[in-house]
Design an enzyme around this catalytic site. Structure first.
Site, short mmCIF file in Angstrom:
data_model
loop_
_atom_site.label_atom_id
_atom_site.label_comp_id
_atom_site.label_asym_id
_atom_site.label_seq_id
_atom_site.Cartn_x
_atom_site.Cartn_y
_atom_site.Cartn_z
N ASP A 1 0.21 -0.96 -0.08
CA ASP A 1 -0.38 -0.27 -0.04
C ASP A 1 0.63 1.22 0.00
OD1 ASP A 1 0.74 -0.48 2.86
OD2 ASP A 1 -0.35 1.05 3.20
N GLU B 1 0.09 -0.66 5.83
CA GLU B 1 0.61 -0.34 6.78
C GLU B 1 0.89 1.14 7.21
OE1 GLU B 1 4.48 1.71 7.78
OE2 GLU B 1 3.67 2.35 5.86
#
Length: 452
Positions: A92, A156
């Site tokens: 991500d 994250e």
């Protein structure tokens, strides 16, 4: 750079690394459905799972984590009785911010001035490519000498804790003798660096309400309490006159004893405008690695274009607080919430909602794994000695892994050196750093396996 057969193989793998990084960067994998469709993250996860299977990984799985995102897991068996090493990255990314400010499209890997530009190129899709390149090189020179687990996180950057909660519920899954977190970076391009500490973080939304609805500023302004003005005063209370973070009850005078960060270098790296002062006091290293730091990430209020002459009834902000090792992030969250509520002027109503949280981390750099990494980095960087620095950012999973596996050695390396401009526009990665760190990781796995 070393001209060993292993180094030559890593160099030969660089065109493949670039091709795959371009494919990964093309996914708009921002783990926030309010900004990008979840299908972008799902497609990135599927790409990673397919890549792991193609490289011989077993038990490849898309893990549905409690925050609604997916992490990707795979296991590559090594020789019988070998140690197990967990390799971490995340797919991500941060949103691109102002796409018009990018010189080239943020989700299109573009080579320019010897660097590869694109969102996630360094943070942290490049980290996954680093892991894969190291393993592929080892396979061509006798095989991978350890058991390898790979975990690639899907949220994250959001700090929502999905993988941490999943790991706690399945403690056997990520168990390893050593963990290589590929999500930090060298202090400077060409200077091999491991990260010894990470600041933790807490992320909160603060909502301020003063009226049942907006009012005409000519008819009511001057007596009606303005929620936006109240919010501004609350946020201003989080900083002292010199810009230091001042959250009631939170200590902010710690010092950093390791590698120092000269102020002029920091000004250049941070691109501070001429005549603008740095904030805070103490050394730069004190401020960014050893002390708490508050940042207002966003404010919900009327934009300038289209604003009407109104007294605002409500306003809200997203506030981040980074906390150094030695400070409990949960306790810091409570102090921050209490400070925000107490700072409200005029009896304004304040509601604080926690959005994300992660604990700070301190590595044991005296461990055998760090000695192996130092030797590996020395060879990959032509004799340069490994440096140890802190990092102001947060990787919440580190503390979770340290708690679950207290005997595991956790090492932090990566591609996010200052020129990478992670989280900003025009993020990029140095191909030379990718090549050297891929070689260093391969050398580390060899050396670590030889420890027995």
């Amino acid at each position: 750079m070393s001209d060993s057969p292993l180094a030559q193989t890593v160099a030969a793998l660089q065109p493949r690394a670039r091709t795959e990084l371009a494919e990964l960067v093309a996914f708009k994998s921002v783990a926030d459905p309010a900004q990008f469709p979840p299908s972008e993250c799902e497609a990135a996860a599927e790409w990673i799972a397919a890549a792991l299977r193609a490289d011989g990984f077993e038990d490849v799985a898309l893990l549905d984590t409690p925050d609604g995102t997916r992490s990707v897991y795979g296991y590559l068996p090594g020789p019988s009785g070998a140690k197990t090493v967990l390799l971490y990255a995340h797919y991500d990314v941060q949103p691109p911010l102002d796409e018009a400010a990018w010189v080239s499209p943020p989700f299109e890997l573009t080579e320019r001035n010897g660097r590869w530009y694109g969102r996630g190129a360094a943070d942290c899709k490049g980290g996954l490519i680093m892991h894969l390149t190291a393993l592929r090189a080892l396979k061509e020179h006798g095989g991978v000498p350890v058991n390898v687990k790979v975990i690639v996180e899907g949220s994250e950057e959001q700090g929502t804790g999905g993988l941490e909660r999943y790991a706690e519920a399945h403690p056997e899954l990520l168990a390893a003798d050593a963990v290589v977190i590929g999500d930090t970076g060298n202090f400077r391009v060409g200077l091999p660096t491991v990260t010894a500490t990470l600041r933790g973080m807490t992320l909160v939304r603060v909502q301020v309400d003063t009226l049942e609805g907006n009012l005409h500023s000519g008819q009511f302004g001057g007596a009606a309490p303005d929620a936006l003005a109240a919010l501004i005063r609350i946020l201003d209370s989080l900083r002292a006159e010199d810009g230091s973070t001042t959250v009631n009850g939170l200590t902010g005078d710690a010092t950093w004893e390791g590698l120092q960060y000269p102020e002029e270098e920091f000004r250049r790296d941070a691109k501070v405008l001429d005549g603008v002062e740095l904030i805070g006091n103490g050394s730069v290293a004190d401020r960014i690695w050893a002390r708490p730091a508050v940042t207002v990430l966003g404010i919900d209020c009327p934009p300038v274009v289209g604003a009407t002459p109104s007294v605002q009834a409500g306003a809200r902000a997203l506030v981040s607080l980074r906390v150094p090792p030695g400070t409990d992030a949960a306790a810091a969250t409570k102090l921050l919430a209490a400070h925000l509520a107490k700072a409200a002027p005029w009896g304004a109503r304040v509601a604080v909602e926690q959005v994300g949280q992660g604990q700070p981390f301190r590595a044991d750099t005296s461990s055998p794994a760090y000695a192996s990494m130092a030797a590996a980095l020395r060879e990959a960087y032509d004799g340069a000695e490994m440096q140890t620095s802190g990092m102001g950012g947060s990787i919440p999973l580190c503390n979770t892994l340290a708690g679950l596996y207290p005997d595991a050695e956790i090492l932090l390396i990566g591609l996010s050196e200052p020129e990478a401009q992670i989280h900003a526009v025009n993020e990029s990665v140095s191909p030379e750093e990718l090549q050297r760190l891929s070689l260093a990781e391969a050398l580390f796995l060899r050396r670590y396996a030889a420890l027995g």
